[in-house]
Design a protein around this motif. Structure first.
Motif, mmCIF file in Angstrom:
data_model
loop_
_atom_site.group_PDB
_atom_site.id
_atom_site.type_symbol
_atom_site.label_atom_id
_atom_site.label_comp_id
_atom_site.label_asym_id
_atom_site.label_seq_id
_atom_site.Cartn_x
_atom_site.Cartn_y
_atom_site.Cartn_z
ATOM 1 N N VAL A 184 6.706 -38.151 -27.257
ATOM 2 C CA VAL A 184 7.625 -37.349 -26.449
ATOM 3 C C VAL A 184 7.101 -37.203 -25.029
ATOM 4 O O VAL A 184 7.884 -37.103 -24.069
ATOM 5 C CB VAL A 184 7.856 -35.965 -27.107
ATOM 6 N N GLU A 185 5.787 -37.222 -24.853
ATOM 7 C CA GLU A 185 5.217 -37.133 -23.516
ATOM 8 C C GLU A 185 5.594 -38.356 -22.678
ATOM 9 O O GLU A 185 5.966 -38.223 -21.504
ATOM 10 C CB GLU A 185 3.695 -37.003 -23.585
ATOM 11 N N ALA A 186 5.487 -39.546 -23.294
ATOM 12 C CA ALA A 186 5.856 -40.763 -22.565
ATOM 13 C C ALA A 186 7.339 -40.769 -22.217
ATOM 14 O O ALA A 186 7.736 -41.154 -21.113
ATOM 15 C CB ALA A 186 5.496 -41.991 -23.404
ATOM 16 N N MET A 187 8.182 -40.326 -23.162
ATOM 17 C CA MET A 187 9.617 -40.264 -22.894
ATOM 18 C C MET A 187 9.923 -39.320 -21.736
ATOM 19 O O MET A 187 10.695 -39.654 -20.820
ATOM 20 C CB MET A 187 10.360 -39.806 -24.148
ATOM 21 N N THR A 188 9.314 -38.145 -21.741
ATOM 22 C CA THR A 188 9.595 -37.158 -20.694
ATOM 23 C C THR A 188 9.068 -37.626 -19.350
ATOM 24 O O THR A 188 9.709 -37.397 -18.310
ATOM 25 C CB THR A 188 8.992 -35.799 -21.075
ATOM 26 N N ASP A 189 7.916 -38.286 -19.324
ATOM 27 C CA ASP A 189 7.416 -38.870 -18.077
ATOM 28 C C ASP A 189 8.463 -39.784 -17.450
ATOM 29 O O ASP A 189 8.697 -39.756 -16.230
ATOM 30 C CB ASP A 189 6.143 -39.672 -18.333
ATOM 31 N N ARG A 190 9.095 -40.602 -18.281
ATOM 32 C CA ARG A 190 10.094 -41.544 -17.780
ATOM 33 C C ARG A 190 11.322 -40.821 -17.250
ATOM 34 O O ARG A 190 11.892 -41.210 -16.228
ATOM 35 C CB ARG A 190 10.474 -42.528 -18.891
ATOM 36 N N TYR A 191 11.750 -39.763 -17.953
ATOM 37 C CA TYR A 191 12.913 -39.009 -17.476
ATOM 38 C C TYR A 191 12.616 -38.314 -16.152
ATOM 39 O O TYR A 191 13.424 -38.343 -15.220
ATOM 40 C CB TYR A 191 13.340 -37.983 -18.524
ATOM 41 N N VAL A 192 11.459 -37.674 -16.045
ATOM 42 C CA VAL A 192 11.122 -36.979 -14.797
ATOM 43 C C VAL A 192 11.035 -37.970 -13.644
ATOM 44 O O VAL A 192 11.494 -37.692 -12.527
ATOM 45 C CB VAL A 192 9.814 -36.185 -14.960
ATOM 46 N N SER A 193 10.453 -39.129 -13.893
ATOM 47 C CA SER A 193 10.393 -40.166 -12.864
ATOM 48 C C SER A 193 11.787 -40.585 -12.423
ATOM 49 O O SER A 193 12.063 -40.754 -11.218
ATOM 50 C CB SER A 193 9.620 -41.376 -13.399
ATOM 51 N N LEU A 194 12.706 -40.739 -13.392
ATOM 52 C CA LEU A 194 14.083 -41.091 -13.055
ATOM 53 C C LEU A 194 14.748 -39.983 -12.255
ATOM 54 O O LEU A 194 15.423 -40.246 -11.249
ATOM 55 C CB LEU A 194 14.880 -41.366 -14.332
ATOM 56 N N TYR A 195 14.578 -38.734 -12.667
ATOM 57 C CA TYR A 195 15.179 -37.622 -11.936
ATOM 58 C C TYR A 195 14.720 -37.618 -10.481
ATOM 59 O O TYR A 195 15.521 -37.425 -9.560
ATOM 60 C CB TYR A 195 14.779 -36.285 -12.583
ATOM 61 N N ARG A 196 13.430 -37.813 -10.280
ATOM 62 C CA ARG A 196 12.896 -37.803 -8.917
ATOM 63 C C ARG A 196 13.486 -38.936 -8.089
ATOM 64 O O ARG A 196 13.850 -38.747 -6.926
ATOM 65 C CB ARG A 196 11.369 -37.911 -8.963
ATOM 66 N N GLU A 197 13.572 -40.108 -8.700
ATOM 67 C CA GLU A 197 14.128 -41.251 -7.981
ATOM 68 C C GLU A 197 15.588 -40.999 -7.589
ATOM 69 O O GLU A 197 16.007 -41.293 -6.454
ATOM 70 C CB GLU A 197 14.040 -42.493 -8.866
ATOM 71 N N LEU A 198 16.361 -40.432 -8.515
ATOM 72 C CA LEU A 198 17.774 -40.181 -8.244
ATOM 73 C C LEU A 198 17.967 -39.098 -7.198
ATOM 74 O O LEU A 198 18.847 -39.184 -6.332
ATOM 75 C CB LEU A 198 18.498 -39.793 -9.541
ATOM 76 N N LEU A 199 17.119 -38.074 -7.220
ATOM 77 C CA LEU A 199 17.197 -37.014 -6.205
ATOM 78 C C LEU A 199 16.835 -37.556 -4.826
ATOM 79 O O LEU A 199 17.477 -37.225 -3.820
ATOM 80 C CB LEU A 199 16.289 -35.847 -6.584
ATOM 81 N N GLU A 200 15.814 -38.385 -4.764
ATOM 82 C CA GLU A 200 15.437 -38.995 -3.479
ATOM 83 C C GLU A 200 16.555 -39.867 -2.939
ATOM 84 O O GLU A 200 16.851 -39.882 -1.734
ATOM 85 C CB GLU A 200 14.142 -39.796 -3.655
ATOM 86 N N ARG A 201 17.197 -40.617 -3.858
ATOM 87 C CA ARG A 201 18.309 -41.468 -3.452
ATOM 88 C C ARG A 201 19.478 -40.635 -2.935
ATOM 89 O O ARG A 201 20.127 -40.984 -1.957
ATOM 90 C CB ARG A 201 18.738 -42.315 -4.646
ATOM 91 N N ARG A 202 19.737 -39.494 -3.609
ATOM 92 C CA ARG A 202 20.817 -38.614 -3.185
ATOM 93 C C ARG A 202 20.522 -38.028 -1.813
ATOM 94 O O ARG A 202 21.408 -37.916 -0.959
ATOM 95 C CB ARG A 202 21.010 -37.507 -4.215
ATOM 96 N N CYS A 203 19.271 -37.642 -1.598
ATOM 97 C CA CYS A 203 18.892 -37.092 -0.284
ATOM 98 C C CYS A 203 19.086 -38.128 0.826
ATOM 99 O O CYS A 203 19.588 -37.822 1.897
ATOM 100 C CB CYS A 203 17.433 -36.648 -0.317
ATOM 101 N N ALA A 204 18.675 -39.364 0.527
ATOM 102 C CA ALA A 204 18.813 -40.416 1.527
ATOM 103 C C ALA A 204 20.279 -40.672 1.859
ATOM 104 O O ALA A 204 20.646 -40.940 3.011
ATOM 105 C CB ALA A 204 18.155 -41.700 1.032
ATOM 106 N N ALA A 205 21.142 -40.570 0.831
ATOM 107 C CA ALA A 205 22.575 -40.787 1.060
ATOM 108 C C ALA A 205 23.174 -39.651 1.876
ATOM 109 O O ALA A 205 24.112 -39.861 2.634
ATOM 110 C CB ALA A 205 23.294 -40.910 -0.274
#
Length: 393
Positions: free
Chosen positions: A372-393
Motif C-alpha cells: 500500500v505504501e508503493a501504491m500511495t507513493d504513485r498516487y501522490v506523485s500523480l497528484y503533484r504532477e497534475l496540480l503542477e500542470r494545472r498551475c502552469a495552464a
C-alpha cells in the motif's frame, strides 16, 4: 509533507488560486463500501493518505458497508451523499438531484484540490460535479476491462463525456490501460497505470482455517457472477475426479449465479463448499493447496494479489491484468477452458515442491511491488504532477 496553513490553496469566489506541490485535501468517491476489490483499495488509499497528513474525505454515493470498519478511527471522514439506486423513477430522480446538489455544495465548502472517483457511477457523477464546484483536478479510476459496456451505447457516450472533463484516468493494470486507450479513444498521455496495493497484514501468516476434508483443498475467492467463470472451475473439478485426483473446492463470495452453481456442483457430484462473503479470507488461503481464479475477464485481481501475499500457488486464466501479477510465478491457462484449468491444478497438486517454490517467489515479488505504501507513493506523485500542470495552464 503537507503544506503549512499559510501556504494552502485559497479561493476567490469559486476559483482556487495556485495550489502547492502536494495536495492538502483529497476527496475519494465511490458507490458503496462493500467487500469488493475496488472498495478495499479506496479504503486503503484513504487511510494511507490521511496518515501522511493529507486530509482525506471518503464520499459514498449509495450506502456504507463492511469496508467502513477499515477506515474507522483513522481520521478519514465518511460522507453519505444519499443517492438512490432502486427507488421508483420519479422519487429516485428527485432524491438523486438533491444528492448531486449536496455533493457540489460539499466540494465548494471543503475545497479539495483533488477529487478521485472509483467505478462507473462515481466518475460519471463526479465529472459534472467537479466542474460546477471548480475542483482543480479530477481523477477517474478504471478497475476492469470495458467489455460489459460495449452494447450499452448511452453509457459509453456518457463515459466519454465524463472522460473529456477528467484530468487523468488511472488504470490498475496495463491491460486495463490498453483497453481504455483502444476502446474509449483516451490518449495514452492521459492514462496512468497504478497497480493495486496491499496492507502489511496481508503479508502476515494467518492461522489456517479448519476445513473438514481429507482431500486437497482448492480455494476460489470471487463474486459469484458469470464473468468470474466458476462454471468452468466446477467442470474442471469434475474432470479431476474422473482422473482420480478428487479435491474439495471452497468458493468464497456471493452473487447472482450462486443457485445455478450449487445445482451444477450437485449434478457433477463434486465436493464444493459455498461459504458466501467472508472477512477471514486469509485463513482459507493459508489452508489452500491451490488457489484458482477462472475469470473470463479481469482487471487487477485483488484475489490473486492476496494469494501471492499468502505464498500460495495460483492457477488463473490469462485475462486482463492477471499475467502482469503472476509474471512467471503462477500457472496461466486459457479462459473458458475447463480442461486447461484441470491440467493446471493437477500439475501443482502432483508437483508439491514446484508449487511451494511458486508460492515463495510470488510472495517475494508481491512484497516488493504491491504494498500500500508503493501504491500511495504513485498516487501522490500523480497528484503533484497534475496540480503542477494545472498551475502552469
Amino acid at each position: 509533507m503537507p503544506l503549512k496553513e499559510d501556504e494552502l490553496a485559497t479561493r476567490s469566489g469559486t476559483h482556487w488560486r495556485r495550489p502547492g506541490p502536494t495536495p492538502d485535501r483529497v476527496c475519494l468517491m465511490i458507490g458503496q463500501l462493500g467487500l469488493g476489490g475496488a472498495e478495499k483499495q479506496i479504503a486503503l488509499l484513504a487511510r494511507e493518505l490521511n496518515e501522511r497528513g493529507i486530509r482525506t474525505d471518503l464520499l459514498v454515493m449509495f450506502r456504507r458497508g463492511p469496508r467502513e470498519a477499515e477506515v474507522r478511527g483513522s481520521g478519514v471522514k465518511i460522507v453519505d451523499l444519499g443517492f438512490q439506486g432502486r427507488r421508483p423513477l420519479l422519487r429516485g430522480l428527485t432524491a438523486n438531484v438533491r444528492a448531486f446538489c449536496r455533493l457540489v455544495r460539499y466540494l465548494r465548502r471543503t475545497r479539495p484540490q483533488i477529487l478521485q472517483a472509483f467505478l462507473f457511477h462515481s466518475y460519471l457523477t463526479a465529472a459534472p460535479a467537479a466542474r460546477l464546484a471548480r475542483v482543480p483536478v479530477l481523477v477517474a479510476g478504471r478497475r476492469s476491462l470495458g467489455d460489459y459496456k460495449k452494447d450499452h451505447h448511452l453509457a459509453l457516450a456518457a463515459e466519454r463525456l465524463a472522460t473529456r472533463w477528467t484530468d487523468s484516468v488511472v488504470a490498475n493494470a496495463q491491460a486495463v490501460a490498453d483497453d481504455v486507450r483502444r476502446n474509449e479513444g483516451v490518449p495514452a498521455s492521459k492514462i496512468t497505470v497504478i497497480p493495486n496495493g496491499m496492507p502489511p497484514r496481508d503479508f502476515e501468516q494467518a492461522p489456517a482455517a479448519e476445513v473438514a476434508t481429507t482431500l486437497p483443498l482448492v480455494v476460489c475467492v470471487a463474486n459469484l457472477a458469470a464473468h468470474k467463470g466458476h462454471r468452468y472451475l466446477l467442470e474442471a473439478c469434475a474432470l479431476l475426479r474422473s482422473r482420480g485426483r478428487d479435491c474439495t473446492l471452497v468458493l468464497i463470495g456471493n452473487g447472482p449465479t450462486r443457485t445455478a452453481l450449487k445445482e451444477q456442483a450437485q449434478r457433477l457430484g463434486i465436493d464444493a463448499r459455498f461459504l458466501g462473503a467472508r472477512t477471514d479470507v486469509a485463513r482459507f488461503l493459508a489452508r489452500a493447496d491451490v488457489v484458482v481464479l477462472p475469470s473470463l475477464h479481469e482487471g487487477c485481481s485483488n484475489a490473486v494479489m492476496e494469494a501471492l501475499a499468502a505464498g500460495r500457488p495460483v492457477v488463473a486464466t490469462s485475462v486482463g491484468g492477471t499475467p502482469e501479477l503472476l509474471r512467471g510465478h503462477g500457472v496461466l491457462v486459457r479462459p473458458a477452458d475447463a480442461e486447461a484449468l484441470a491440467n493446471g491444478v493437477q500439475h501443482l497438486l502432483e508437483n508439491r515442491e514446484f508449487a511451494e517454490e511458486l508460492g515463495r517467489q510470488g510472495r517475494a515479488w508481491a512484497r516488493a511491488n504491491l504494498s500500500v505504501e508503493a501504491m500511495t507513493d504513485r498516487y501522490v506523485s500523480l497528484y503533484r504532477e497534475l496540480l503542477e500542470r494545472r498551475c502552469a495552464a
